[in-house]
Design a protein around this motif. Sequence first.
Motif, mmCIF file in Angstrom:
data_model
loop_
_atom_site.group_PDB
_atom_site.id
_atom_site.type_symbol
_atom_site.label_atom_id
_atom_site.label_comp_id
_atom_site.label_asym_id
_atom_site.label_seq_id
_atom_site.Cartn_x
_atom_site.Cartn_y
_atom_site.Cartn_z
ATOM 1 N N PRO A 118 23.392 -14.904 64.363
ATOM 2 C CA PRO A 118 22.876 -13.621 63.870
ATOM 3 C C PRO A 118 21.505 -13.306 64.470
ATOM 4 C CG PRO A 118 23.654 -15.002 62.065
ATOM 5 C CD PRO A 118 23.592 -15.872 63.280
ATOM 6 N N ARG A 119 21.184 -12.023 64.515
ATOM 7 C CA ARG A 119 19.874 -11.609 65.004
ATOM 8 C C ARG A 119 19.437 -10.335 64.273
ATOM 9 N NH1 ARG A 119 23.503 -10.023 69.034
ATOM 10 N NH2 ARG A 119 23.282 -7.861 69.807
ATOM 11 N N LEU A 120 18.160 -10.030 64.385
ATOM 12 C CA LEU A 120 17.615 -8.795 63.837
ATOM 13 C C LEU A 120 17.352 -7.818 64.964
ATOM 14 C CD1 LEU A 120 14.989 -10.073 61.233
ATOM 15 C CD2 LEU A 120 17.355 -9.393 60.828
ATOM 16 N N ARG A 121 17.560 -6.549 64.674
ATOM 17 C CA ARG A 121 17.312 -5.494 65.663
ATOM 18 C C ARG A 121 16.407 -4.438 65.040
ATOM 19 N NH1 ARG A 121 22.603 -3.021 67.517
ATOM 20 N NH2 ARG A 121 22.624 -4.844 68.906
ATOM 21 N N ALA A 122 15.335 -4.103 65.747
ATOM 22 C CA ALA A 122 14.417 -3.072 65.272
ATOM 23 C C ALA A 122 15.062 -1.697 65.446
ATOM 24 C CB ALA A 122 13.114 -3.136 66.057
ATOM 25 N N VAL A 123 14.927 -0.871 64.427
ATOM 26 C CA VAL A 123 15.489 0.479 64.446
ATOM 27 C C VAL A 123 14.392 1.462 64.059
ATOM 28 C CG1 VAL A 123 17.223 2.031 63.478
ATOM 29 C CG2 VAL A 123 17.767 -0.398 63.790
#
Length: 211
Positions: A37-42
């Motif tokens: 899993p990873r985080l993505r800036a929006v």
Amino acid sequence: MARVEIDFQQSVAERYEIVLPRPRAGSAILASEPDEPRLRAVGPPTRTKILDWDIYQWVATCPPTIEAYAEFARRYGLLGGTGDPPGESFLSTWRETIGGLAKLRKLCDAAKASGVGRPFTIGSEVEVLVRPRPDGSPVLTYQPKSLRSALLLQCAQDLTSGAAIRECLQCGRWFTAGGQHGRRAHAQFCSQACKIKFMNNRKRTRAKEKK
């Protein structure tokens, strides 16, 4: 020992979304990106100065999950691991940061107990600056290039300032005792509220045992 100023500003996005790995056909060894899993800036980022508090102490006792990382990112932004793509961050970066903080504390505690220690790299992307104070006198300043390095540097500064880092007997959170933090060297609780709660719980337990 005087505390060295840590000058760090972090880019925090409008929000962060959790991106789960997609099922892949065939061997995962040939995959072009980590299967995690990873985080993505929006959304557009804003600039905010952090490190006004001992954020590393909160991170050190967080669960190593993507959900915990997402909660952290919404407050402070992404850690900025060396293997993270722009605007994204993998779960492994979060876990490595938590592990790095624990390892740093363990090595320092072992060195204090035995009188023998070994160097521990806390982050290579740190610039050392000399800046003038308002009165013109110079001050030594560390400028980390990532939030991950800033947290490790913050922890290292506490450990080298003469303070002890302990787990609160009530909540388990890390806190500093002694040094320049104003808390007595033998403190066992991170706050007065935790101390009172611990004492009340112990009184209730003793009362039940007498019945």
